[in-house]
Design a protein around this motif. Sequence first.
Motif, PDB file in Angstrom:
ATOM      1  N   PHE A  51      43.737  37.817  36.962  1.00 20.74           N
ATOM      2  CA  PHE A  51      42.484  37.834  37.700  1.00 20.74           C
ATOM      3  C   PHE A  51      42.793  38.270  39.133  1.00 20.74           C
ATOM      4  O   PHE A  51      43.408  37.525  39.896  1.00 20.74           O
ATOM      5  N   ILE A  52      42.382  39.496  39.465  1.00 23.25           N
ATOM      6  CA  ILE A  52      42.738  40.126  40.727  1.00 23.25           C
ATOM      7  C   ILE A  52      41.539  40.112  41.679  1.00 23.25           C
ATOM      8  O   ILE A  52      40.497  40.704  41.362  1.00 23.25           O
ATOM      9  N   PRO A  53      41.664  39.460  42.837  1.00 22.00           N
ATOM     10  CA  PRO A  53      40.577  39.526  43.821  1.00 22.00           C
ATOM     11  C   PRO A  53      40.532  40.932  44.442  1.00 22.00           C
ATOM     12  O   PRO A  53      41.566  41.487  44.818  1.00 22.00           O
ATOM     13  N   CYS A  54      39.325  41.502  44.531  1.00 22.34           N
ATOM     14  CA  CYS A  54      39.141  42.865  45.018  1.00 22.34           C
ATOM     15  C   CYS A  54      38.100  42.900  46.136  1.00 22.34           C
ATOM     16  O   CYS A  54      37.138  42.124  46.119  1.00 22.34           O
ATOM     17  N   THR A  55      38.284  43.828  47.082  1.00 27.20           N
ATOM     18  CA  THR A  55      37.358  44.005  48.198  1.00 27.20           C
ATOM     19  C   THR A  55      37.088  45.489  48.400  1.00 27.20           C
ATOM     20  O   THR A  55      38.009  46.299  48.437  1.00 27.20           O
ATOM     21  N   ALA A  56      35.790  45.814  48.530  1.00 28.84           N
ATOM     22  CA  ALA A  56      35.370  47.175  48.876  1.00 28.84           C
ATOM     23  C   ALA A  56      34.604  47.092  50.187  1.00 28.84           C
ATOM     24  O   ALA A  56      33.918  46.102  50.445  1.00 28.84           O
ATOM     25  N   MET A  57      34.716  48.135  50.991  1.00 27.05           N
ATOM     26  CA  MET A  57      34.033  48.131  52.292  1.00 27.05           C
ATOM     27  C   MET A  57      33.259  49.430  52.489  1.00 27.05           C
ATOM     28  O   MET A  57      33.584  50.453  51.899  1.00 27.05           O
ATOM     29  N   GLY A  58      32.218  49.355  53.331  1.00 23.05           N
ATOM     30  CA  GLY A  58      31.441  50.530  53.700  1.00 23.05           C
ATOM     31  C   GLY A  58      30.582  51.046  52.569  1.00 23.05           C
ATOM     32  O   GLY A  58      30.011  50.291  51.788  1.00 23.05           O
ATOM     33  N   VAL A  64      29.173  49.530  44.895  1.00 22.83           N
ATOM     34  CA  VAL A  64      29.519  48.369  44.058  1.00 22.83           C
ATOM     35  C   VAL A  64      28.304  47.451  43.922  1.00 22.83           C
ATOM     36  O   VAL A  64      27.970  47.005  42.827  1.00 22.83           O
ATOM     37  N   GLN A  65      27.622  47.192  45.025  1.00 30.99           N
ATOM     38  CA  GLN A  65      26.458  46.306  45.020  1.00 30.99           C
ATOM     39  C   GLN A  65      25.353  46.834  44.104  1.00 30.99           C
ATOM     40  O   GLN A  65      24.761  46.067  43.339  1.00 30.99           O
ATOM     41  N   SER A  66      25.099  48.124  44.151  1.00 31.24           N
ATOM     42  CA  SER A  66      23.977  48.678  43.397  1.00 31.24           C
ATOM     43  C   SER A  66      24.311  49.017  41.952  1.00 31.24           C
ATOM     44  O   SER A  66      23.410  49.129  41.127  1.00 31.24           O
ATOM     45  N   SER A  67      25.598  49.174  41.617  1.00 32.79           N
ATOM     46  CA  SER A  67      25.952  49.711  40.304  1.00 32.79           C
ATOM     47  C   SER A  67      26.738  48.789  39.386  1.00 32.79           C
ATOM     48  O   SER A  67      26.817  49.052  38.189  1.00 32.79           O
ATOM     49  N   PHE A  68      27.353  47.744  39.919  1.00 32.61           N
ATOM     50  CA  PHE A  68      28.246  46.947  39.088  1.00 32.61           C
ATOM     51  C   PHE A  68      27.837  45.481  39.058  1.00 32.61           C
ATOM     52  O   PHE A  68      27.339  44.945  40.055  1.00 32.61           O
ATOM     53  N   CYS A  69      28.059  44.848  37.913  1.00 33.20           N
ATOM     54  CA  CYS A  69      27.722  43.437  37.749  1.00 33.20           C
ATOM     55  C   CYS A  69      28.733  42.799  36.790  1.00 33.20           C
ATOM     56  O   CYS A  69      29.587  43.484  36.232  1.00 33.20           O
ATOM     57  N   LYS A  70      28.609  41.504  36.602  1.00 33.69           N
ATOM     58  CA  LYS A  70      29.500  40.751  35.723  1.00 33.69           C
ATOM     59  C   LYS A  70      29.604  41.431  34.356  1.00 33.69           C
ATOM     60  O   LYS A  70      28.608  41.840  33.768  1.00 33.69           O
ATOM     61  N   GLY A  71      30.845  41.580  33.881  1.00 29.24           N
ATOM     62  CA  GLY A  71      31.088  42.139  32.555  1.00 29.24           C
ATOM     63  C   GLY A  71      31.313  43.632  32.523  1.00 29.24           C
ATOM     64  O   GLY A  71      31.844  44.157  31.541  1.00 29.24           O
TER      65      GLY A  71
END
Length: 133
Positions: A51-58, A64-71
């Motif tokens: 389980f890798i913690p990941c961070t995206a910026m800008g 990521v917010q608009s296109s990706f969700c759990k699973g």
Amino acid sequence: MNKVILKGRLTRDPDVRFSNGSDPVCIARFTLACEDRERAKGEDGSHPANFIPCTAMGKLAEIVQSSFCKGKEILLCGKMQSGSYTNKEGKRIYTLECFIKEIEYCGRKEDSPMPSDGSFMDIPEGFDDLPFA
């Protein structure tokens, strides 16, 4: 060189926030579950996961917010960054997370957040004279 490529599924919806200041920056954090195929399968027949913690910026965080969700299954490229902090009990805690540089959707085409409405041009049949082929 510090470069990592990961493929896995989001364990939860991304946590998205904006930085403080005159020019706020979008920051998206999530955990990626990546199968470890080098380890033996468990009783249920699946490989254990990291389980890798990941961070995206800008702009990438906004995608990521608009296109990706759990699973959702994704493929990403980034760099690992270590850090540390002191918790409430005064103990030093060390961290390691992936800072994302590139991200791609994996999985079924119909589930993709990418346009599938014909907005991409198909190359006509019999057209073999491509300058870059």
